[in-house]
Design a protein around this motif. Structure first.
Motif, PDB file in Angstrom:
ATOM      1  N   LEU A  46      -4.763  -6.546   1.061  1.00  0.00           N
ATOM      2  CA  LEU A  46      -3.387  -6.216   1.420  1.00  0.00           C
ATOM      3  C   LEU A  46      -2.918  -4.936   0.740  1.00  0.00           C
ATOM      4  O   LEU A  46      -1.819  -4.457   0.990  1.00  0.00           O
ATOM      5  CB  LEU A  46      -2.447  -7.360   1.015  1.00  0.00           C
ATOM      6  CG  LEU A  46      -2.566  -8.671   1.822  1.00  0.00           C
ATOM      7  CD1 LEU A  46      -1.844  -9.799   1.118  1.00  0.00           C
ATOM      8  CD2 LEU A  46      -2.017  -8.483   3.225  1.00  0.00           C
ATOM      9  N   GLY A  47      -3.758  -4.417  -0.128  1.00  0.00           N
ATOM     10  CA  GLY A  47      -3.381  -3.210  -0.867  1.00  0.00           C
ATOM     11  C   GLY A  47      -2.470  -3.530  -2.032  1.00  0.00           C
ATOM     12  O   GLY A  47      -1.758  -2.654  -2.538  1.00  0.00           O
TER      13      GLY A  47
ATOM     14  N   GLU B 273       1.560   9.534  -5.617  1.00  0.00           N
ATOM     15  CA  GLU B 273       2.272  10.797  -5.403  1.00  0.00           C
ATOM     16  C   GLU B 273       3.127  11.133  -6.629  1.00  0.00           C
ATOM     17  O   GLU B 273       3.162  12.275  -7.079  1.00  0.00           O
ATOM     18  CB  GLU B 273       3.169  10.705  -4.161  1.00  0.00           C
ATOM     19  CG  GLU B 273       2.424  10.546  -2.848  1.00  0.00           C
ATOM     20  CD  GLU B 273       1.752  11.844  -2.392  1.00  0.00           C
ATOM     21  OE1 GLU B 273       1.976  12.884  -3.030  1.00  0.00           O
ATOM     22  OE2 GLU B 273       0.987  11.788  -1.412  1.00  0.00           O
TER      23      GLU B 273
ATOM     24  N   ASN C 125       0.824  -1.215   0.000  1.00  0.00           N
ATOM     25  CA  ASN C 125       0.000   0.000   0.000  1.00  0.00           C
ATOM     26  C   ASN C 125       0.857   1.263   0.000  1.00  0.00           C
ATOM     27  O   ASN C 125       0.439   2.294  -0.508  1.00  0.00           O
ATOM     28  CB  ASN C 125      -0.987   0.013   1.170  1.00  0.00           C
ATOM     29  CG  ASN C 125      -0.315  -0.156   2.503  1.00  0.00           C
ATOM     30  OD1 ASN C 125       0.256  -1.208   2.770  1.00  0.00           O
ATOM     31  ND2 ASN C 125      -0.360   0.866   3.326  1.00  0.00           N
TER      32      ASN C 125
ATOM     33  N   ARG D 263       1.676   1.680  -3.532  1.00  0.00           N
ATOM     34  CA  ARG D 263       0.493   2.260  -4.177  1.00  0.00           C
ATOM     35  C   ARG D 263       0.429   3.765  -3.936  1.00  0.00           C
ATOM     36  O   ARG D 263       0.259   4.553  -4.882  1.00  0.00           O
ATOM     37  CB  ARG D 263      -0.759   1.577  -3.610  1.00  0.00           C
ATOM     38  CG  ARG D 263      -2.071   2.123  -4.109  1.00  0.00           C
ATOM     39  CD  ARG D 263      -3.203   1.693  -3.191  1.00  0.00           C
ATOM     40  NE  ARG D 263      -3.047   2.260  -1.849  1.00  0.00           N
ATOM     41  CZ  ARG D 263      -3.745   1.863  -0.788  1.00  0.00           C
ATOM     42  NH1 ARG D 263      -4.620   0.893  -0.900  1.00  0.00           N
ATOM     43  NH2 ARG D 263      -3.556   2.437   0.395  1.00  0.00           N
ATOM     44  N   ASP D 264       0.622   4.168  -2.680  1.00  0.00           N
ATOM     45  CA  ASP D 264       0.548   5.601  -2.357  1.00  0.00           C
ATOM     46  C   ASP D 264       1.684   6.378  -3.016  1.00  0.00           C
ATOM     47  O   ASP D 264       1.494   7.514  -3.470  1.00  0.00           O
ATOM     48  CB  ASP D 264       0.615   5.800  -0.839  1.00  0.00           C
ATOM     49  CG  ASP D 264      -0.606   5.208  -0.126  1.00  0.00           C
ATOM     50  OD1 ASP D 264      -1.589   4.892  -0.828  1.00  0.00           O
ATOM     51  OD2 ASP D 264      -0.567   5.058   1.108  1.00  0.00           O
TER      52      ASP D 264
END
Lengths: 611, 320
Positions: free
Chosen positions: A365-366, A314, A306, A309-310
């Protein structure tokens, strides 16, 4: 015999703690049910068909959806000087390679202070690093290595073959090195020349160089300084590209350029490029990423999907960061304690795997679009990956899983001793990480919807989680049921797979006729004679095809007996300011490209800051 | 008696006057409330109603209100339909999910309302333990004094000296079962010392009031004085304190949940909702905001109402 065995177990136990910390944490979810006995001919045929499907990746090739950043030579102009700050997931337990647990965060620091004897290349092979060469005898029981000359430790002491001999004496007392000494079959280390060292093994091991690429046996420290372990912990001495400067526990570890480092780049420029690196443990994922986004650090280290992912979001939103992503063999999931009911019954294990919706687990789990679904010990881009094993791994099938559970529940001889028709009860436990908590509830939901199981979801802190699986107080049987775990790594398979399936208890070892071989690292307590023989066979040859066939047979057997379950392969990343260069382009002394940043372990000696 | 305490003849024994005030207007007390206290009371009513409704929805109300199953993962396999749901994790607010969905596609509103039940039970049990046990012990030691007081307060001080959260974590870790009853019991027991101190302080003050001295002077039995003079006068303060303490307990439960040490999953609590949503802060901050807001408003409301009643309860009276 008992005393010998106890002593051995004690040593292995100590080693286990280290290994467990490396592999614990986990990533997966859970369980369960349903129907239709899956082992009939039709299913076998279907499994074969599936093996040929497009969604089964080919071994050794980059799988669709994989996130690896490509390793390539860099053409950018190297800049000497500058300093960076690196945000790490965790603080190091200590600075002693032979004694202190070393996981991903630790390797980032250790490789700056210590050189390794061997290093892995882009293709996963092992080449000399601090050694110049290493050669085995015919049956792989003796390995003769030659150290490169002119190398000195940070305290000015010359590196010689005797240094390695003296190191070995310390390693034999170290909780971390002991396990690797046992696992690698290493028996003796002799200086057969000023720079020539001979490693004698008690049993053949064709994968021995792999052990020389890791901290426990491969990282070279100054044995004179290490004689006082506590003092060494406060001021570690290696031959690495950076010199230890200071450590403020839980805040910052600083290393500065080793002006006398032996290494140069392909242009002959003295390494390392950077003057100084500050490593800062920042446990919170969001804070660590924010620190890099705000410029407080130049690199953020992560093992979480995750966060990747983030970070991608960004970057796509305009942040000036680069993601160096890697997805190797390390795979989340969990294990069943096959020595305790109901997991001693294959029907229950298989049912629970068939009732685990893997895609939904990965989503929880992202890791959607980031993590590859796991089917075995190896990821699809590993040369060891088996398509047949991937096809054989039980897929989500609610009806089939439920039928298996019904069969067990209605069996008068059911192993848990409950009355016919009574629900199965078990504990599913993961460490208290929000990601894992989400994932475990996915399997819970499906399994409990069969109305055949009662699951007690628990979360214990990581050390307790490990201790329950270890079972030091009950002959290493453990007190776990279904237990989240992480498996595998990007070393030679023998280093992690072999001990994971060796006899787990003294009783099992004795029954198998191999009373001296007990591995507390077999957390699932699953033992199969054929698997064990295959694992032993795989370190008696260096022929890849032979070894591949043996490991494939192991993967197939695991798919059949399902002592473990898989979620997704662990995606890792180093997220850097755009100015940080060189993480994927570092080279070995031979000029061969290195392995990049496996498991978010950077090699900082060839990193520079773009002007 | 009169010889011993001649002044008693001229001192009127206080008599309750509150009854007369209430009789003037049954709801006068509500009208006199500051607006913030009224709003707080309203919020607490909503929380209590929501919690009770969520718990009894199916069995009593027959699913009358459109509250979804808090544990239904709308993207997971559904055994009834035999298919995977089409829900999405971290969905924004919509007609079908008023507050959106969480990381595994569960309805956040339903989880929030069900989470209130845990807070309500823990706060209620803790307050009950505190008022009954702590109130009784505190009133008793404040009135009886002597060696009994010394011993009792020493024990209470030892318990209070322990960091409450650390003690809670230890106790909850020892009892590995994560039932709401157990969590409530543990928090309730740990609440007792604070209530004891409050009750004792009030009991000490009241024990020296004229009407108590008068009761003693006329030879009233000590037990009668305790139950008819001391405790009734300690109680209003204690109840007001219970509101404030309940706010603290709600936060403590939230902390335990956040650490994964409260009730067993998948039961929702505000704390575990915050814990599970923090991972996705960068993607969807609302999943942290909703339970945090509920927690904050509830704590604020309990404090407001508690303070209000504390002010109103500062009336000392005799029933003898």
């Amino acid at each position: 015999m008992t005393e010998r065995l106890d002593g051995r177990l004690a040593r292995l136990l100590a080693a286990l703690a280290a290994f467990a910390l490396l592999v614990a944490a986990c990533g997966g979810s859970s369980d369960d049910t349903d129907d239709a006995a899956p082992e009939d001919e039709t299913e076998a045929a279907e499994a074969e068909e599936e093996a040929e499907d497009d969604d089964v990746a080919e071994a050794g090739e980059e799988a669709e959806g994989d996130v690896d950043t490509e390793i390539e030579e860099s053409t950018g102009e190297r800049v000497v000087g500058g300093e960076i700050a690196v945000g790490l997931e965790a603080e190091l337990p200590g600075m002693r390679p032979w004694e202190d647990t070393c996981a991903s965060s630790c390797y980032n620091i250790f490789v700056t202070i210590y050189d390794k004897l061997m290093e892995s290349t882009e293709t996963g092979e092992y080449e000399p690093w601090l050694l110049e060469s290493i050669t085995p005898n015919e049956d792989f029981t003796e390995w003769v290595g030659t150290l490169r000359s002119g190398v000195t430790f940070h305290n000015g002491v010359d590196l010689t073959a005797q240094s390695l001999v003296d190191m070995f004496a310390i390693q034999q007392t170290g909780s971390q090195s002991q396990s690797q000494i046992a696992a690698s079959n290493l028996a003796t280390v002799e200086a057969t020349g000023d720079l020539e060292v001979t490693y004698g093994l008690s049993q053949p091991n064709s994968a021995f160089p792999a052990y020389l690429s890791r901290a426990q046996l491969g990282m070279v420290f100054e044995p004179g300084a290490a004689a006082d372990g506590d003092a060494f912990n406060a001021a570690p001495v290696g031959t690495g590209p950076f010199v230890f400067e200071s450590r403020d526990l839980d805040n910052e570890t600083i290393v500065t350029k080793n002006a006398d480092y032996w290494g140069t780049d392909s242009d002959g420029t003295q390494l390392p490029y950077l003057d100084k690196i500050s490593f800062r443990p920042i446990p919170d994922e969001g804070t660590r990423l924010d620190a890099t986004l705000s410029g407080t650090t130049q690199v953020a280290h992560t093992l979480r999907q995750n966060t990747i992912r983030d970070s991608r979001a960004e970057r796509d939103g305009g942040a000036e960061i680069t993601l160096f992503e890697f997805q190797g063999n390390n795979v989340g999931g969990g294990m069943f304690n096959v020595l305790v009911p109901p997991f001693d019954d294959i029907r229950v294990r298989k049912a629970l795997v068939q009732l685990t919706p893997q895609d939904q687990v990965i989503e929880a789990l992202g890791g959607t679009g980031i993590s590859l679904p796991g089917t075995q010990w190896f990821s699809p881009d590993s040369p060891w990956y088996s398509e047949a094993a991937a096809a054989a791994w039980p897929q989500f099938d609610f009806e089939a899983g439920k039928a298996l559970l019904e069969e067990y529940v209605n069996d008068p001889e059911r192993s848990d001793g409950k009355a016919v028709g009574e629900k199965i009860e078990y504990e599913l436990s993961c460490p208290p990480d929000p990601t894992l908590i989400a994932a475990m509830q996915v399997g819970f939901e499906v399994a409990t919807s069969t109305e055949l199981v009662d699951i007690n979801l628990t979360n214990y802190d990581q050390q307790t989680h490990i201790n329950y699986a270890l079972g030091a107080d009950n002959g290493f049987v453990g007190s776990h049921g279904a237990h989240c775990w992480r498996f595998s790594d990007d070393n030679d398979p023998s280093t992690s797979l072999n001990p994971a399936f060796a006899p787990p208890t003294a009783e099992i070892a004795a029954a198998a006729g191999i009373p001296d071989v007990v591995s507390p690292l077999n957390f699932a307590n699953y033992f199969d004679g054929d698997i064990f023989q295959a694992a032993i066979g795989a370190i008696r040859t260096d022929n890849f095809d032979e070894r591949y066939a043996l490991y494939e047979s192991i993967s197939l057997k695991i798919a059949e007996d399902v002592p473990v379950w898989w979620s997704g392969h662990t995606a890792t990343a180093l997220i850097t300011d755009d100015a940080v260069m060189g993480l994927v382009s570092w080279e070995l002394p031979s000029g061969t490209l290195g392995q990049g940043m496996p498991n978010a372990e950077g090699r900082w000696h060839q990193v520079w800051l773009a002007g | 008696m009169s010889d011993a305490f001649p002044q008693l003849e001229t001192i009127p024994i206080p008599v309750a006057t509150a009854t007369e005030e209430v009789s003037a207007s049954r709801f006068g007390w509500f009208r006199d409330m500051p607006i913030l206290v009224k709003l707080s009371t309203g919020w607490l009513f909503l929380v209590v109603f929501g919690a009770i409704y969520a718990k009894l929805d199916e069995s009593v109300f027959g699913g009358a209100l459109p509250l979804q199953d808090p544990n239904l993962q709308t993207n997971n396999f559904n055994a009834e339909t035999g298919e995977f749901g089409t829900g999405e994790p971290l969905e924004g607010p919509s007609a079908s999910h008023w507050l959106g969905t969480d990381a595994i596609a569960r309805d956040t509103f339903a989880r929030l309302v069900h989470g209130a039940w845990v807070s309500l039970i823990v706060a209620s049990v803790s307050a009950t333990f505190g008022v009954v046990v702590g109130g009784l012990v505190g009133s008793l030691v404040g009135f009886v004094r002597g060696r009994f007081e010394t011993v009792a307060m020493a024990v209470i001080d030892v318990i209070l000296a322990f960091p409450a959260l650390v003690l809670l974590l230890a106790l909850v870790s020892i009892f590995e079962v994560r039932s709401l009853g157990l969590i409530s019991f543990v928090i309730g027991v740990l609440s007792i010392p604070a209530y004891t101190r409050v009750a004792r302080a009030n009991s000490l003050a009241i024990s020296n009031r004229e009407f108590v001295l008068a009761a003693q002077a006329i030879g009233t039995r000590r037990r009668q004085i305790l139950f008819r003079e001391i405790i009734p006068n300690v109680l209003p303060t204690l109840l007001a304190y219970a509101m404030v303490a309940a706010a603290f307990v709600v936060v403590v439960e939230g902390t335990l949940s956040f650490l994964g040490l409260s009730v067993q999953l998948p039961q929702s609590t505000w704390g575990n909702m915050i814990n599970q949503a923090r991972r996705d802060l960068k993607v969807d901050i609302s999943q942290v905001v909703w339970p945090s807001l509920a927690l904050t408003l509830t704590v604020l409301a309990l404090n407001q109402v508690g303070d209000y009643f504390q002010r109103r309860g500062a009336v000392r009276q005799s029933s003898l």
